[in-house]
Design a protein around this motif. Structure first.
Motif, PDB file in Angstrom:
ATOM      1  N   ASN A  51       0.813  -1.210   0.000  1.00 44.31           N
ATOM      2  CA  ASN A  51       0.000   0.000   0.000  1.00 44.31           C
ATOM      3  C   ASN A  51       0.853   1.270   0.000  1.00 44.31           C
ATOM      4  N   SER A  52       2.186   1.086   0.078  1.00 42.67           N
ATOM      5  CA  SER A  52       3.078   2.251   0.027  1.00 42.67           C
ATOM      6  C   SER A  52       3.482   2.509  -1.426  1.00 42.67           C
ATOM      7  N   ASP A  53       4.158   3.626  -1.662  1.00 45.33           N
ATOM      8  CA  ASP A  53       4.603   3.928  -3.031  1.00 45.33           C
ATOM      9  C   ASP A  53       5.998   3.385  -3.311  1.00 45.33           C
ATOM     10  N   LEU A  54       6.579   2.642  -2.373  1.00 43.09           N
ATOM     11  CA  LEU A  54       7.911   2.073  -2.579  1.00 43.09           C
ATOM     12  C   LEU A  54       7.896   1.016  -3.689  1.00 43.09           C
ATOM     13  N   ILE A  55       6.866   0.166  -3.668  1.00 48.26           N
ATOM     14  CA  ILE A  55       6.762  -0.929  -4.643  1.00 48.26           C
ATOM     15  C   ILE A  55       6.742  -0.394  -6.074  1.00 48.26           C
ATOM     16  N   GLY A  56       5.936   0.626  -6.295  1.00 50.08           N
ATOM     17  CA  GLY A  56       5.789   1.154  -7.651  1.00 50.08           C
ATOM     18  C   GLY A  56       7.047   1.781  -8.211  1.00 50.08           C
ATOM     19  N   ASN A  57       7.996   2.087  -7.361  1.00 57.15           N
ATOM     20  CA  ASN A  57       9.223   2.757  -7.799  1.00 57.15           C
ATOM     21  C   ASN A  57      10.431   1.827  -7.919  1.00 57.15           C
ATOM     22  N   VAL A  58      10.215   0.523  -7.787  1.00 57.19           N
ATOM     23  CA  VAL A  58      11.341  -0.428  -7.819  1.00 57.19           C
ATOM     24  C   VAL A  58      12.159  -0.291  -9.104  1.00 57.19           C
ATOM     25  N   ASP A  59      11.495  -0.155 -10.247  1.00 56.07           N
ATOM     26  CA  ASP A  59      12.229  -0.027 -11.520  1.00 56.07           C
ATOM     27  C   ASP A  59      13.105   1.225 -11.526  1.00 56.07           C
ATOM     28  N   ALA A  60      12.575   2.309 -10.981  1.00 62.28           N
ATOM     29  CA  ALA A  60      13.350   3.560 -10.911  1.00 62.28           C
ATOM     30  C   ALA A  60      14.530   3.403  -9.955  1.00 62.28           C
ATOM     31  N   TYR A  61      14.314   2.696  -8.845  1.00 67.26           N
ATOM     32  CA  TYR A  61      15.400   2.465  -7.885  1.00 67.26           C
ATOM     33  C   TYR A  61      16.506   1.623  -8.515  1.00 67.26           C
ATOM     34  N   ALA A  62      16.104   0.634  -9.309  1.00 64.35           N
ATOM     35  CA  ALA A  62      17.082  -0.260  -9.948  1.00 64.35           C
ATOM     36  C   ALA A  62      17.995   0.509 -10.895  1.00 64.35           C
ATOM     37  N   ALA A  63      17.475   1.593 -11.463  1.00 62.41           N
ATOM     38  CA  ALA A  63      18.257   2.377 -12.427  1.00 62.41           C
ATOM     39  C   ALA A  63      19.204   3.370 -11.750  1.00 62.41           C
ATOM     40  N   ILE A  64      19.059   3.576 -10.452  1.00 58.75           N
ATOM     41  CA  ILE A  64      19.911   4.541  -9.743  1.00 58.75           C
ATOM     42  C   ILE A  64      21.370   4.092  -9.760  1.00 58.75           C
ATOM     43  N   GLN A  65      22.242   4.980 -10.161  1.00 60.20           N
ATOM     44  CA  GLN A  65      23.681   4.722 -10.159  1.00 60.20           C
ATOM     45  C   GLN A  65      24.337   5.762  -9.244  1.00 60.20           C
ATOM     46  N   GLY A  66      25.608   5.591  -8.992  1.00 59.21           N
ATOM     47  CA  GLY A  66      26.302   6.582  -8.173  1.00 59.21           C
ATOM     48  C   GLY A  66      27.798   6.384  -8.223  1.00 59.21           C
ATOM     49  N   VAL A  67      28.515   7.408  -7.861  1.00 60.12           N
ATOM     50  CA  VAL A  67      29.976   7.337  -7.778  1.00 60.12           C
ATOM     51  C   VAL A  67      30.336   6.752  -6.420  1.00 60.12           C
ATOM     52  N   LEU A  68      31.310   5.851  -6.399  1.00 56.35           N
ATOM     53  CA  LEU A  68      31.717   5.229  -5.139  1.00 56.35           C
ATOM     54  C   LEU A  68      32.408   6.255  -4.244  1.00 56.35           C
ATOM     55  N   ALA A  69      31.836   6.473  -3.069  1.00 57.95           N
ATOM     56  CA  ALA A  69      32.407   7.384  -2.077  1.00 57.95           C
ATOM     57  C   ALA A  69      32.082   6.804  -0.710  1.00 57.95           C
ATOM     58  N   GLU A  70      32.914   5.840  -0.290  1.00 55.60           N
ATOM     59  CA  GLU A  70      32.663   5.133   0.978  1.00 55.60           C
ATOM     60  C   GLU A  70      32.486   6.128   2.123  1.00 55.60           C
ATOM     61  N   SER A  71      31.379   5.995   2.815  1.00 54.60           N
ATOM     62  CA  SER A  71      31.113   6.875   3.960  1.00 54.60           C
ATOM     63  C   SER A  71      30.020   6.262   4.821  1.00 54.60           C
ATOM     64  N   ALA A  72      29.742   6.902   5.937  1.00 56.62           N
ATOM     65  CA  ALA A  72      28.677   6.431   6.824  1.00 56.62           C
ATOM     66  C   ALA A  72      27.324   6.774   6.216  1.00 56.62           C
ATOM     67  N   ALA A  73      26.305   6.029   6.626  1.00 59.77           N
ATOM     68  CA  ALA A  73      24.954   6.293   6.154  1.00 59.77           C
ATOM     69  C   ALA A  73      24.413   7.569   6.791  1.00 59.77           C
ATOM     70  N   PRO A  74      23.499   8.256   6.101  1.00 56.32           N
ATOM     71  CA  PRO A  74      22.893   9.442   6.713  1.00 56.32           C
ATOM     72  C   PRO A  74      22.127   9.053   7.978  1.00 56.32           C
ATOM     73  N   THR A  75      21.985   9.998   8.881  1.00 55.17           N
ATOM     74  CA  THR A  75      21.282   9.738  10.134  1.00 55.17           C
ATOM     75  C   THR A  75      20.065  10.663  10.239  1.00 55.17           C
ATOM     76  N   PRO A  76      18.882  10.129  10.513  1.00 51.12           N
ATOM     77  CA  PRO A  76      18.592   8.695  10.623  1.00 51.12           C
ATOM     78  C   PRO A  76      18.495   8.069   9.236  1.00 51.12           C
ATOM     79  N   ALA A  77      18.933   6.817   9.132  1.00 57.34           N
ATOM     80  CA  ALA A  77      18.850   6.093   7.862  1.00 57.34           C
ATOM     81  C   ALA A  77      17.472   5.457   7.743  1.00 57.34           C
ATOM     82  N   LYS A  78      16.837   5.687   6.606  1.00 55.10           N
ATOM     83  CA  LYS A  78      15.560   5.046   6.296  1.00 55.10           C
ATOM     84  C   LYS A  78      15.773   4.237   5.029  1.00 55.10           C
TER      85      LYS A  78
END
Length: 199
Positions: A51-78
Motif C-alpha cells: 500500500n506504500s509507493d515504494l513498490i511502484g518505484n522499484v524499476d526507478a530504484y534499480a536504475a539509480i547509479q552513483g559514484v563510489l564514495a565510501e562513507s557512513a549512512a545518513p542519520t537517521p537512515a531510512k
C-alpha cells in the motif's frame, strides 16, 4: 406468573451479559494470538508495503547509479532493499523486485514511503562457473553483490561482494554442483553496516 416472567427476564439478561463478556475476551485473545503469530505479522508487513509507493518505484530504484564514495549512512537512515529477480530468463534483461530482507530490518531502519527513503540497498545475486568435476560436471559458486546508495547525495556509500562456499561434491549422475551464500549472512552484512551486530 409475574414472578416467573421476572425471573426469566433476569436469567436471560445475566446470560446475555456473560455471553457478551466471554465473546469479547475470546476475540481479544484471538487478536493477541494473531499479533504474536509470525505469519500474521509478515502478512501485515507485506500488506503495508504494497500500500506504500515504494513498490511502484522499484524499476526507478534499480536504475539509480552513483559514484563510489565510501562513507557512513545518513542519520537517521531510512532504508529500502531491492534485489535482482533470478527467475527472469537469461538474455531477457535484469529485473529487480523488493527484497524480503527489508522486513527483517529493525523497525526504525525501515523506510515507509518513497519520500522517507534516503538509503537504497541493491542486492545482485548470480552464479559463476568456478571449476569442473571428474565426471565433467560444472561447479558453480554464488556471488551476492551488496551496493548501498545515499539517495540524496547520489553516491555509493558502501559496496562489497560476498562469495559463496565451495561447490558441494556431486554424484556421478549429476551435471552441476553449487556453492551458496546463506541468506542470514547477507542480512548480517547489511545490518553490520548500519551498526547493528549480533550480541
Amino acid at each position: 406468573m409475574i414472578k416467573n416472567n421476572k425471573r426469566r427476564c433476569t436469567f436471560f439478561f445475566i446470560m446475555s451479559v456473560l455471553l457478551f463478556i466471554f465473546s469479547g475476551c475470546g476475540s481479544s485473545s484471538e487478536e493477541a494470538a494473531s499479533s504474536s503469530d509470525p505469519e500474521a505479522i509478515r502478512e501485515s508487513q507485506i500488506s503495508e508495503l504494497e500500500n506504500s509507493d515504494l513498490i511502484g518505484n522499484v524499476d526507478a530504484y534499480a536504475a539509480i547509479q552513483g559514484v563510489l564514495a565510501e562513507s557512513a549512512a545518513p542519520t537517521p537512515a531510512k532504508v529500502f532493499i531491492i534485489e535482482n529477480d533470478e527467475s527472469v530468463e537469461e538474455g531477457a534483461g535484469e529485473k529487480y523486485v523488493y527484497s524480503p530482507h527489508y522486513f527483517d530490518l529493525p523497525e526504525e531502519l525501515q523506510a515507509k514511503s518513497d519520500a522517507e527513503m534516503n538509503v537504497l540497498v541493491k542486492l545482485r545475486s548470480y552464479y559463476m562457473e568456478t571449476g569442473t568435476y571428474s565426471n565433467e560436471g560444472i561447479a558453480y559458486t554464488r556471488y551476492v553483490q551488496i551496493t548501498i546508495l545515499d539517495r540524496a547525495a547520489g553516491t555509493i556509500i558502501h559496496e562489497e561482494t560476498m562469495i559463496g562456499s565451495a561447490p558441494f561434491s556431486i554424484s556421478e549422475d549429476q551435471s552441476a554442483g553449487y556453492g551458496y551464500v546463506p541468506e542470514y549472512q547477507v542480512l548480517e552484512k547489511i545490518l553490520a553496516y548500519f551498526g547493528y551486530s549480533e550480541e
